[in-house]
Design a protein around this motif. Structure first.
Motif, PDB file in Angstrom:
ATOM      1  N   SER A 160      -2.662   7.349 -14.341  1.00 27.12           N
ATOM      2  CA  SER A 160      -4.121   6.700 -13.573  1.00 27.12           C
ATOM      3  C   SER A 160      -4.310   7.347 -12.166  1.00 27.12           C
ATOM      4  N   LEU A 161      -2.957   7.536 -11.700  1.00 21.23           N
ATOM      5  CA  LEU A 161      -2.909   7.782 -10.302  1.00 21.23           C
ATOM      6  C   LEU A 161      -2.897   9.257  -9.857  1.00 21.23           C
ATOM      7  N   GLU A 162      -2.868  10.165 -11.027  1.00 25.02           N
ATOM      8  CA  GLU A 162      -2.900  11.658 -10.648  1.00 25.02           C
ATOM      9  C   GLU A 162      -3.770  12.073  -9.771  1.00 25.02           C
ATOM     10  N   GLN A 189       0.473   3.805  -3.427  1.00 25.55           N
ATOM     11  CA  GLN A 189       0.666   4.266  -4.718  1.00 25.55           C
ATOM     12  C   GLN A 189       1.268   5.770  -4.931  1.00 25.55           C
TER      13      GLN A 189
END
Ligand SMILES: O=C(O)CCC(=O)C(=O)O
Ligand SMILES: [Fe+2]
Length: 230
Positions: A160-162, A189
């Protein structure tokens, strides 16, 4: 919340891009100390270093630290009991100046004050406690001797943070007397940060350093509401 470019225009300093969605703004000599104020603050360090539990092992922090704010919070496996922030202390003054610098809507409400002897350090970590407001920036002010501060991309980020972590790069800074550092966007993050052990070749003379890290905790009701949803 103000955009990084707007903050940069307002405060000056150097804006570093850390990834597609993370940045750090470094303003040198923003609120410098005086020798008398530095010494008075140094005297306030706790007598003992805090005992913490890391990976189920008890150990002592490699620095002195103390939490201030309205909320007690879990940090490295233990609950730090926070002391209220008095507006007349350096911590209180710097907190309101940081909120002013960040512009309307900024509501940083807690502080972790750190005291470093020349051989003290702080390992890589993220300021990502669950009780923090994730979109709020983290602001820190340094006094005393200059120390190296590193930001490194996390080795692995959740899928989800790529997108936020795309184009992540490391950054190394020296934080000197009076410097302001604002870590923003998805910094907590995408990157870890720390104050590494001093090396002989480091910039500046070895000396003591104090830092205040200001963060925004959720209102207690908000935290309860979130817990119930899980
Ligand atoms: O001393 C510093 O500048 C960093 C402090 C920090 O990262 C923290 O207290 O979480
Ligand atoms: Fe931190």
């Amino acid at each position: 919340m103000m955009k990084a470019t707007e903050l940069h225009a307002r405060l000056g300093g150097t804006l570093h891009t850390l990834s597609a969605a993370s940045w750090a703004l470094h303003v040198s000599r923003w609120r410098p100390s005086t020798p008398a104020r530095f010494d008075a603050e140094w005297e306030l360090h706790p007598a003992e270093r805090r005992e913490v539990v890391v990976f189920n092992r008890r150990c002592y922090e490699n620095r002195y630290s103390r939490a201030f704010g309205d909320v007690s919070y879990a940090y490295a496996g233990q609950v730090a009991q926070a002391t209220p922030i008095e507006s007349t202390t350096a911590c209180g003054e710097l907190l309101s100046e940081c909120n002013e610098a960040l512009g309307s809507g900024s509501d940083l409400n807690s502080c972790l004050q750190n005291w470093y002897e020349p051989d003290h350090w702080l390992g890589d970590h993220r300021d990502d406690e669950r009780a923090l407001v994730p979109s709020a920036p983290v602001a820190s002010v340094s006094w005393g001797a200059s120390r190296r501060f590193t930001l490194k991309p996390r080795k692995k980020v959740p899928a989800s943070l790529e997108a936020d972590a795309a184009d992540s790069v490391p950054l190394e800074l020296y934080l000197g007397d009076g410097d302001l550092l604002i870590m923003g966007g998805s910094c907590q993050q995408t990157h870890v940060h720390g104050v590494p052990k001093r090396r002989k070749k480091d910039e500046g003379e070895p000396g003591r350093r104090i830092s205040w890290t200001f963060r925004q905790f959720r209102a207690p009701g908000d935290l309860l509401a979130r817990k119930r949803k899980r």
